[in-house]
Design a protein around this motif. Structure first.
Motif, short mmCIF file in Angstrom:
data_model
loop_
_atom_site.label_atom_id
_atom_site.label_comp_id
_atom_site.label_asym_id
_atom_site.label_seq_id
_atom_site.Cartn_x
_atom_site.Cartn_y
_atom_site.Cartn_z
N PHE A 19 43.60 4.47 -17.42
CA PHE A 19 42.78 4.97 -16.69
C PHE A 19 42.42 6.49 -16.81
O PHE A 19 41.28 6.87 -16.77
N GLY A 20 43.67 7.35 -17.12
CA GLY A 20 43.48 8.58 -17.20
C GLY A 20 42.67 8.95 -18.60
O GLY A 20 41.89 10.15 -18.58
N VAL A 21 42.56 8.16 -19.62
CA VAL A 21 41.84 8.37 -20.74
C VAL A 21 40.38 7.91 -20.63
O VAL A 21 39.70 8.94 -20.92
N CYS A 22 40.18 6.88 -19.83
CA CYS A 22 38.87 6.71 -19.55
C CYS A 22 38.26 7.74 -18.53
O CYS A 22 37.08 8.28 -18.97
N LEU A 23 39.04 8.31 -17.71
CA LEU A 23 38.49 9.26 -16.64
C LEU A 23 38.34 10.56 -17.23
O LEU A 23 37.22 11.43 -17.24
N ARG A 24 39.14 10.94 -18.52
CA ARG A 24 38.80 12.32 -19.33
C ARG A 24 37.57 12.12 -20.28
O ARG A 24 36.68 13.04 -20.31
N VAL A 25 37.25 11.06 -20.87
CA VAL A 25 36.28 10.60 -21.47
C VAL A 25 35.03 10.65 -20.72
O VAL A 25 33.98 11.22 -21.12
#
Length: 179
Positions: free
Chosen positions: A33-39
């Protein structure tokens, strides 16, 4: 959870083990989720993307063994690539630069502009040969876009008289321009 534990879960997911998928989700969803949110920079869209990422993981878990990546790197790559694909899908498609060659330029070319500048002077000269009220009517109708009725009212003549003025004035202009 160790990388070996995640690898075992992915292998179990590849044989459609729902319990392994549930545990894999609980152990890795926060990081993905952190990866998706950062992108994506949007919480709601990142949540949607995360669901889609786990659907991909469920359907592509059998491809993990071929990848030779660490398990978390493989999962992060899926999440990151999916988020980037969502960003690309938002953009409007670009048109090939060669298509621009087919678009006609509405501006007159240099030759037309040179001819027009000479014609403008000639038209002004010919308008000067008309009676002042007739020249004003021609300018109003053909340069300002005024209607025949507006011109007739302004000049205090009947509508049919205005039509006659304009028709005769255009004939005189044509004769003048042909000299």
């Amino acid at each position: 959870m160790t990388p070996q534990d995640i690898t075992r879960l992915i292998f179990r997911v590849s044989i459609k083990d729902r319990a392994a998928f549930d545990l894999l989700y609980r152990q890795t969803s926060a990081k993905l989720f952190g990866v998706c949110l950062r992108v994506l920079n949007d919480r709601a869209e990142a949540e949607e993307a995360l669901q889609e990422v786990f659907v991909k993981i469920w359907t592509k878990a059998d491809r993990f063994a071929i990848s030779e990546l660490s398990p978390i790197s493989w999962l992060v790559a899926i999440a990151r690539n999916h988020a980037i694909d969502r960003i690309r899908a938002r953009r409007k498609p670009t048109v090939d630069i060669d298509a621009a060659m087919d678009v006609a330029d509405q501006a007159p070319g240099p030759e037309a502009m040179a001819m027009a500048s000479g014609e403008i002077e000639q038209i002004d000269h010919c308008l000067g040969e008309l009676e002042s009220d007739r020249a004003a009517a021609v300018r109003g109708a053909y340069l300002k876009g005024e209607s025949y009725a507006e011109l007739a009212e302004r000049h205090g003549v009947p509508l049919n008289t205005m039509r006659t003025w304009l028709r005769r004035s255009l004939l005189k202009l044509r004769e003048c321009l042909e000299r």
